[in-house]
Design a protein around this motif. Structure first.
Motif, PDB file in Angstrom:
ATOM      1  N   GLU A   6      -6.687  -2.532   2.719  1.00  0.00           N
ATOM      2  CA  GLU A   6      -5.561  -2.140   2.024  1.00  0.00           C
ATOM      3  C   GLU A   6      -5.065  -3.059   0.992  1.00  0.00           C
ATOM      4  O   GLU A   6      -4.704  -3.080  -0.033  1.00  0.00           O
ATOM      5  CB  GLU A   6      -4.339  -1.618   2.965  1.00  0.00           C
TER       6      GLU A   6
ATOM      7  N   SER B 162       7.540  -7.242   2.946  1.00  0.00           N
ATOM      8  CA  SER B 162       7.729  -5.813   2.897  1.00  0.00           C
ATOM      9  C   SER B 162       6.369  -4.991   2.414  1.00  0.00           C
ATOM     10  O   SER B 162       6.078  -3.824   3.116  1.00  0.00           O
ATOM     11  CB  SER B 162       8.511  -5.379   1.812  1.00  0.00           C
ATOM     12  N   CYS B 163       5.467  -5.626   1.893  1.00  0.00           N
ATOM     13  CA  CYS B 163       4.027  -5.039   1.459  1.00  0.00           C
ATOM     14  C   CYS B 163       3.048  -5.120   2.711  1.00  0.00           C
ATOM     15  O   CYS B 163       2.505  -4.149   3.031  1.00  0.00           O
ATOM     16  CB  CYS B 163       3.409  -5.906   0.424  1.00  0.00           C
TER      17      CYS B 163
ATOM     18  N   ASP C 111       4.424  -4.959   5.804  1.00  0.00           N
ATOM     19  CA  ASP C 111       4.686  -3.958   6.549  1.00  0.00           C
ATOM     20  C   ASP C 111       4.167  -2.396   6.339  1.00  0.00           C
ATOM     21  O   ASP C 111       3.736  -1.810   7.168  1.00  0.00           O
ATOM     22  CB  ASP C 111       6.398  -3.723   6.662  1.00  0.00           C
ATOM     23  N   GLU C 112       4.084  -2.312   5.306  1.00  0.00           N
ATOM     24  CA  GLU C 112       3.649  -1.137   4.616  1.00  0.00           C
ATOM     25  C   GLU C 112       1.964  -0.813   5.053  1.00  0.00           C
ATOM     26  O   GLU C 112       1.461  -0.004   5.364  1.00  0.00           O
ATOM     27  CB  GLU C 112       3.501  -1.002   3.295  1.00  0.00           C
TER      28      GLU C 112
ATOM     29  N   GLN D 182       1.624  -0.171   8.725  1.00  0.00           N
ATOM     30  CA  GLN D 182       1.675   1.184   9.296  1.00  0.00           C
ATOM     31  C   GLN D 182       0.634   2.208   8.736  1.00  0.00           C
ATOM     32  O   GLN D 182       0.017   2.909   9.481  1.00  0.00           O
ATOM     33  CB  GLN D 182       3.049   1.545   8.581  1.00  0.00           C
TER      34      GLN D 182
END
Length: 291
Positions: A71, A92-93, A95-96, A99
């Motif tokens: 990713e 924040s990136c 965390d994405e 997931q």
């Protein structure tokens, strides 16, 4: 009483011997390198080191982290030669990506990888006793979405911190399991590990609570580091043995005769340098390490 350097060095060398210097050692050194360079816990910096390690060396860092690497490459784009800085993402990136990796793993991210790599947090003087468990879970969340991975890493690290401060093994374990909101599979280890090395139900060999149960059992049932590692050298050794090495090394230290023929000088020097830098900030006060 054992000094901070002996316990810290013992954890690194015990890990190296037990894992046969597998890639989890390089990931633990990433954690200590980041702590020393940033002089604080910096999750994005730590993850950038893990991802760049895989990008440049292709070490076996675990399927979950590989998905995050894939990713990351999508977000970096088509650069021909990414640098470590290119793998430095906002939280924040991260965390994405975590997931997404969790979904690709069919929700099975309760593995033991974070417990293998994050123990340098326990020896870092500017992470307080009160914050150590939380930072351990945050380090785990850089790659593993399941909270169980972080809970198990936190327990391992709290035990190491208590041993650093010359607490007894039982007191160290008792304190670690007083962490709040532990999952029942983690809670049950506390009363079971003295009796059985594995839970009564079948789980994946890398399931973090199962690995922790096994590691604690072998350390509690042994009289020295060599014996603990020998007991754990079974079918589950690839998962529990590195944690046995960390805990046994922090508990008893690692005598020279145990490692002099197991680790070459250049690798041993890097481990000792990392341990010396982390432990140099601790002072001894009535036999107890103080920051």
């Amino acid at each position: 009483m054992m000094n901070a350097l002996t316990r810290c060095e013992g954890a690194y060398i015990g890990h190296a011997i037990a894992s046969q210097y597998d890639p989890s050692i390089y990931m633990s050194l990433n954690v200590s390198d980041s702590l020393l360079a940033c002089q604080k816990f910096d999750g994005p910096d730590i993850l950038s080191r893990h991802l760049y390690l895989y990008h440049t060396q292709r070490y076996e860092i675990g399927e979950t982290t590989k998905y995050i690497y894939q990713e990351a490459l999508v977000r970096i784009g088509t650069r021909t030669s990414p640098t470590r800085e290119n793998f430095l993402f906002k939280q924040s990136c991260i965390d994405e990506m975590v997931q997404i990796a969790h979904k690709k793993c069919d929700g099975l991210t309760a593995g033991c990888g974070p417990a293998h790599r994050s123990y340098p947090l326990a020896f870092c003087h500017f992470i307080s006793d009160d914050d150590l468990y939380e930072y351990s879970t945050l380090e785990a969340q850089l790659t593993h979405y399941s909270p169980l991975a972080g809970q198990v890493a936190g327990i391992v690290n709290v035990i190491c911190r208590s041993l650093l401060k010359n607490k007894s093994w039982d007191d160290a374990v008792n304190l670690a399991f007083s962490a709040p909101r532990l999952h029942k599979d983690v809670q049950q280890i506390y009363g079971r590990h003295h009796r059985w090395s594995n839970p009564a139900v079948e789980t994946h060999a890398a399931y973090a609570p199962t690995v922790l149960n096994n590691a604690l059992h072998h350390v509690a049932a042994s009289k020295n580091a060599s014996q603990a590692m020998a007991k754990a050298d079974g079918k589950e050794k690839f998962y529990s043995l590195p944690i046995v090495g960390v805990l046994a090394g922090a508990y008893w230290g690692i005598p020279a005769e145990l490692f002099k023929d197991n680790i070459d000088d250049s690798k041993l020097k890097r481990l000792r340098d990392a341990a010396a830098k982390l432990s140099s900030f601790w002072k001894e006060d009535n036999g107890h390490a103080q920051a």
